[in-house]
Write a protein that holds these residues in place. Structure first.
Motif, PDB file in Angstrom:
ATOM      1  N   ALA A 159       0.866  -1.226   0.060  1.00 49.57           N
ATOM      2  CA  ALA A 159      -0.078  -0.148   0.054  1.00 49.57           C
ATOM      3  C   ALA A 159       0.882   1.227  -0.187  1.00 49.57           C
ATOM      4  O   ALA A 159       1.892   1.367   0.661  1.00 49.57           O
ATOM      5  CB  ALA A 159      -0.795   0.084   1.176  1.00 49.57           C
ATOM      6  N   MET A 160       0.623   2.084  -0.773  1.00 51.10           N
ATOM      7  CA  MET A 160       1.356   3.427  -1.007  1.00 51.10           C
ATOM      8  C   MET A 160       0.585   4.427  -0.511  1.00 51.10           C
ATOM      9  O   MET A 160      -0.440   4.858  -0.908  1.00 51.10           O
ATOM     10  CB  MET A 160       1.699   3.896  -2.525  1.00 51.10           C
ATOM     11  CG  MET A 160       2.678   5.008  -2.577  1.00 51.10           C
ATOM     12  SD  MET A 160       3.086   5.312  -4.262  1.00 51.10           S
ATOM     13  CE  MET A 160       1.756   6.433  -4.629  1.00 51.10           C
ATOM     14  N   ILE A 161       1.039   4.991   0.836  1.00 50.84           N
ATOM     15  CA  ILE A 161       0.174   6.188   1.297  1.00 50.84           C
ATOM     16  C   ILE A 161       1.204   7.389   1.143  1.00 50.84           C
ATOM     17  O   ILE A 161       1.817   7.689   1.686  1.00 50.84           O
ATOM     18  CB  ILE A 161      -0.045   5.909   2.717  1.00 50.84           C
ATOM     19  CG1 ILE A 161      -0.747   4.625   3.079  1.00 50.84           C
ATOM     20  CG2 ILE A 161      -0.712   7.021   3.501  1.00 50.84           C
ATOM     21  CD1 ILE A 161      -1.839   4.414   2.544  1.00 50.84           C
ATOM     22  N   ALA A 195       1.843   8.955  10.297  1.00 49.41           N
ATOM     23  CA  ALA A 195       0.714   8.460  11.030  1.00 49.41           C
ATOM     24  C   ALA A 195      -0.469   8.156  10.276  1.00 49.41           C
ATOM     25  O   ALA A 195      -1.272   6.964  10.773  1.00 49.41           O
ATOM     26  CB  ALA A 195       0.321   9.538  12.187  1.00 49.41           C
ATOM     27  N   VAL A 196      -0.388   8.739   9.074  1.00 49.12           N
ATOM     28  CA  VAL A 196      -1.790   8.148   8.012  1.00 49.12           C
ATOM     29  C   VAL A 196      -1.452   6.725   7.689  1.00 49.12           C
ATOM     30  O   VAL A 196      -2.339   5.819   7.683  1.00 49.12           O
ATOM     31  CB  VAL A 196      -1.752   8.924   6.970  1.00 49.12           C
ATOM     32  CG1 VAL A 196      -2.795   8.560   6.031  1.00 49.12           C
ATOM     33  CG2 VAL A 196      -2.034  10.513   7.262  1.00 49.12           C
ATOM     34  N   ALA A 197      -0.049   6.424   7.516  1.00 50.07           N
ATOM     35  CA  ALA A 197       0.201   4.937   7.133  1.00 50.07           C
ATOM     36  C   ALA A 197      -0.191   4.049   8.362  1.00 50.07           C
ATOM     37  O   ALA A 197      -0.826   2.826   8.026  1.00 50.07           O
ATOM     38  CB  ALA A 197       1.713   4.993   6.660  1.00 50.07           C
ATOM     39  N   VAL A 198       0.126   4.446   9.395  1.00 46.41           N
ATOM     40  CA  VAL A 198      -0.149   3.746  10.525  1.00 46.41           C
ATOM     41  C   VAL A 198      -1.803   3.554  10.689  1.00 46.41           C
ATOM     42  O   VAL A 198      -2.325   2.438  10.887  1.00 46.41           O
ATOM     43  CB  VAL A 198       0.578   3.846  11.953  1.00 46.41           C
ATOM     44  CG1 VAL A 198       0.058   3.204  13.060  1.00 46.41           C
ATOM     45  CG2 VAL A 198       1.851   3.982  11.811  1.00 46.41           C
ATOM     46  N   ALA A 199      -2.429   4.545  10.709  1.00 48.00           N
ATOM     47  CA  ALA A 199      -3.750   4.802  10.671  1.00 48.00           C
ATOM     48  C   ALA A 199      -4.671   3.899   9.481  1.00 48.00           C
ATOM     49  O   ALA A 199      -5.350   3.417   9.985  1.00 48.00           O
ATOM     50  CB  ALA A 199      -4.439   6.103  10.638  1.00 48.00           C
TER      51      ALA A 199
END
Length: 312
Positions: free
Chosen positions: A188-190, A243-247
């Motif tokens: 997944a590429m955030i 943090a968006v990747a973790v979320a």
């Protein structure tokens, strides 16, 4: 007797970095994931400084049990460039943190990841939020055995923050990034298309401060991080990229993704590190990544504030 289920086993590969520090705190506060360890890489600052910053953040929340393994100190083939113009001389300028109370492991990141992933009962998810050098070196060694997926912060469909064409993490080591996108591991590429929707507001900062000491620390991080973004974009806040990747991992649905082909430009000097996303399927290349295209911004900040509050 009931047994509390463990979360998804993950390894965070970081280059702290203000937003990396916040991503680390979010992971620590989230029972949906089981953080097996932290590996570090050059990027927002030199490896020595990013490793110290990871240890300092863990000290802040009393997690001296969390292993930290230092990794690559330079790209695979490119010259080293760090983002001191964004993150300052320490890589974590702004809040005052004491020096780390312990040393990192006497084990390199790739060795730690290899050993930890092999020992895990369940396949492990890698969450890299810096240049992808460590991950590329691991894939070269193991072929991705017992890795469930990779959720990375990096890239973009249509913009850049290091150059007009490229996001910093991919630009820093495009060869490593291409190795990751070329692997058979679900990825997944955030990228900036969604993380630039995660810009703090004064109201969000007030909510973070109200949660206590750790929330106030995060607010101090954002205050310094906002200076660059105010001068560059005119924003009254800063994007919490990592943090968006973790979320995305812990709260499916916050980030909307589409399954598309992603290739990394390696040759062009003008477009070095651009993630060329076949958004409208203009080629016959096979899709190889879930690409972030939209973010539930309110839901993201609700989650972040609530979880940071758990650490208070």
């Amino acid at each position: 007797m009931s047994v509390t289920p463990k979360g998804i086993p993950i390894i965070l590969d970081l280059d702290p970095g203000h937003d990396d520090a916040i991503a680390l705190l979010l992971a620590l506060a989230s029972p949906e994931v089981e953080l097996l360890g932290v590996t570090t890489v050059y990027g927002n600052q030199t490896l020595e400084k990013t490793t110290a910053n990871a240890l300092r953040v863990l000290d802040l929340v009393g997690r001296d049990d969390m292993p930290v393994a230092p990794g690559a100190d330079r790209p695979l083939v490119r010259d080293l460039t760090v983002a001191s113009h964004v993150h300052g001389d320490s890589g974590l300028d702004g809040p005052v943190l004491a020096p780390p109370t312990r040393a990192a492991l006497d084990e390199r990141a790739v060795d730690f990841m290899d050993r930890t992933i092999a020992a895990s009962d369940a396949p492990v998810t890698l969450v890299p939020t810096g240049p992808l050098t460590n991950v590329a070196l691991l894939l070269e060694r193991t072929g991705g055995a017992n890795i469930d997926r990779i959720v990375l912060m990096g890239g973009a469909i249509a913009e850049g923050n290091m150059t007009p064409a490229a996001e910093f993490n991919i630009w820093a080591d495009p060869e490593a990034a291409q190795a990751v996108f070329s692997s058979s591991i679900p990825t997944a590429m955030i990228g900036l298309d969604v993380t630039h929707q995660a810009v703090t507001t004064p109201a969000v900062i007030e909510r973070l401060v109200a949660t206590g000491q750790v929330g106030a620390f995060v607010a101090d991080l954002v205050e310094f991080f906002s200076v660059y973004h105010r001068e560059t974009y005119g924003w009254d806040g800063a994007p919490i990229h990592d943090a968006v990747a973790v979320a995305h991992l812990i709260r499916p649905g916050l980030v909307t993704t589409v399954h598309r082909n992603v290739e990394v430009e390696l040759v062009s000097e003008l477009c070095r590190g651009r993630t060329v996303v076949d958004l409208w399927r203009r080629t016959e290349r096979d899709a190889n990544a879930d690409v972030g295209v939209a973010l539930d911004t309110g839901g993201f900040f609700d989650l972040l504030v609530e979880r940071i509050g758990r650490l208070a």
